[in-house]
Every structure is written in C-alpha cells, then in structure tokens.
Design a protein around this motif. Structure first.
Motif, PDB file in Angstrom:
ATOM      1  N   TRP A  58       4.983  -1.293  -9.609  1.00 45.52           N
ATOM      2  CA  TRP A  58       4.463  -1.979  -8.424  1.00 45.52           C
ATOM      3  C   TRP A  58       3.219  -1.258  -7.934  1.00 45.52           C
ATOM      4  CZ3 TRP A  58       7.024  -6.108  -5.981  1.00 45.52           C
ATOM      5  CH2 TRP A  58       8.295  -6.400  -6.463  1.00 45.52           C
ATOM      6  N   VAL A  59       2.266  -2.017  -7.401  1.00 46.45           N
ATOM      7  CA  VAL A  59       1.108  -1.469  -6.696  1.00 46.45           C
ATOM      8  C   VAL A  59       0.877  -2.359  -5.475  1.00 46.45           C
ATOM      9  CG1 VAL A  59      -1.374  -1.019  -6.770  1.00 46.45           C
ATOM     10  CG2 VAL A  59       0.036  -0.482  -8.764  1.00 46.45           C
ATOM     11  N   ASP A  60       0.938  -1.773  -4.309  1.00 47.07           N
ATOM     12  CA  ASP A  60       0.696  -2.506  -3.048  1.00 47.07           C
ATOM     13  C   ASP A  60       1.487  -3.816  -2.954  1.00 47.07           C
ATOM     14  OD1 ASP A  60      -0.999  -0.532  -2.095  1.00 47.07           O
ATOM     15  OD2 ASP A  60      -2.788  -1.495  -2.910  1.00 47.07           O
ATOM     16  N   ASN A  61       2.785  -3.754  -3.180  1.00 50.82           N
ATOM     17  CA  ASN A  61       3.698  -4.900  -3.072  1.00 50.82           C
ATOM     18  C   ASN A  61       3.527  -5.957  -4.160  1.00 50.82           C
ATOM     19  OD1 ASN A  61       5.104  -3.982  -0.811  1.00 50.82           O
ATOM     20  ND2 ASN A  61       3.768  -5.032   0.621  1.00 50.82           N
ATOM     21  N   GLU A  62       2.837  -5.648  -5.248  1.00 52.56           N
ATOM     22  CA  GLU A  62       2.643  -6.612  -6.325  1.00 52.56           C
ATOM     23  C   GLU A  62       3.118  -6.044  -7.655  1.00 52.56           C
ATOM     24  OE1 GLU A  62      -1.158  -9.232  -4.954  1.00 52.56           O
ATOM     25  OE2 GLU A  62      -1.618  -7.349  -5.980  1.00 52.56           O
TER      26      GLU A  62
END
Length: 126
Positions: A58-62
């Motif tokens: 995940w990166v920044d909720n994605e």
C-alpha cells in the motif's frame, strides 16, 4: 501565566493519527497491516465485506507495489499495482481456472498471453 479557556470556547479537538501496525474495522470491511500518518502504507491485508480480499503493498491508501487481489468468485490477479490499478507484470486467473499472464497497463491487459487451461486429473474408478 497559565492559559485559561475563555467562557464559551470549545475545547480543542483531539485527533488520533495511526502509525505502526494495527487493525481497522468499518462496516464489515477489515484492514490489518501497516499505517503511516493515518494512511494504509506498507504491507497489509484488506478484507472487503463482499468477501473479496487484497493482500499486498500500500502507498497512501492505495494498492501500489506487489499484491494479490482475490474476488469473491475465486478469480484473482497477482502482480504489480499502481494507484489501485493492475499495472505491470502480473497474472490474472478467472473463476474457471483460465490464466492470462503478461503486462497490464492502467487496469487493462493489452499484452497478455492466454495460457492453456489446467488439465483435470482423471479419477480412477478402482
């Protein structure tokens, strides 16, 4: 001099910011994994209320990095993700077991190769 609250002023709101590893549950969805600055960031597993599941980076909720998304039908995609989309090398297997491998772009698979469906093993009647 001590700060005093003026009559009629509201108390400051306390904000909780998640960092580290933890579990979050809301409306039948469950996320278990890493948090940074109150965002899903790092590795985690998200179980959706419909039975689908994402296990990966995940990166920044994605979804971003390597991961596996499995639909509730049993179909799944395993490979590279970018901003919540299948993007890069990966494999998609539908709910019948048919497999596509190759390079995905922005959620689509223009450069995919269909692989033969796995052969079913014969059951011996003896």
């Amino acid at each position: 001099m001590k700060d005093e609250q003026t009559e009629g002023e509201a108390e400051p709101t306390k904000v909780m910011v998640r960092n580290g590893v933890g579990i979050y549950k809301l409306d039948g969805n469950i996320y278990e994994g890493e948090w940074v600055a109150d965002k899903m960031h790092g590795h985690g597993v998200f179980k959706f209320m419909d039975g689908s599941k994402y296990d990966g980076d995940w990166v920044d909720n994605e979804f971003h990095g390597q991961g596996k998304y499995q639909w509730s039908t049993g179909a799944y995609y395993m490979g590279a993700w970018e901003k919540n989309r299948m993007h890069g090398q990966g494999t998609f297997v539908d709910d019948t077991g048919r497999e596509w491998k190759g390079k995905f772009f922005n959620g689509q698979g223009p450069g995919l190769h269909t692989l033969p469906k796995p052969k079913q093993q014969a059951v011996n009647g003896s």
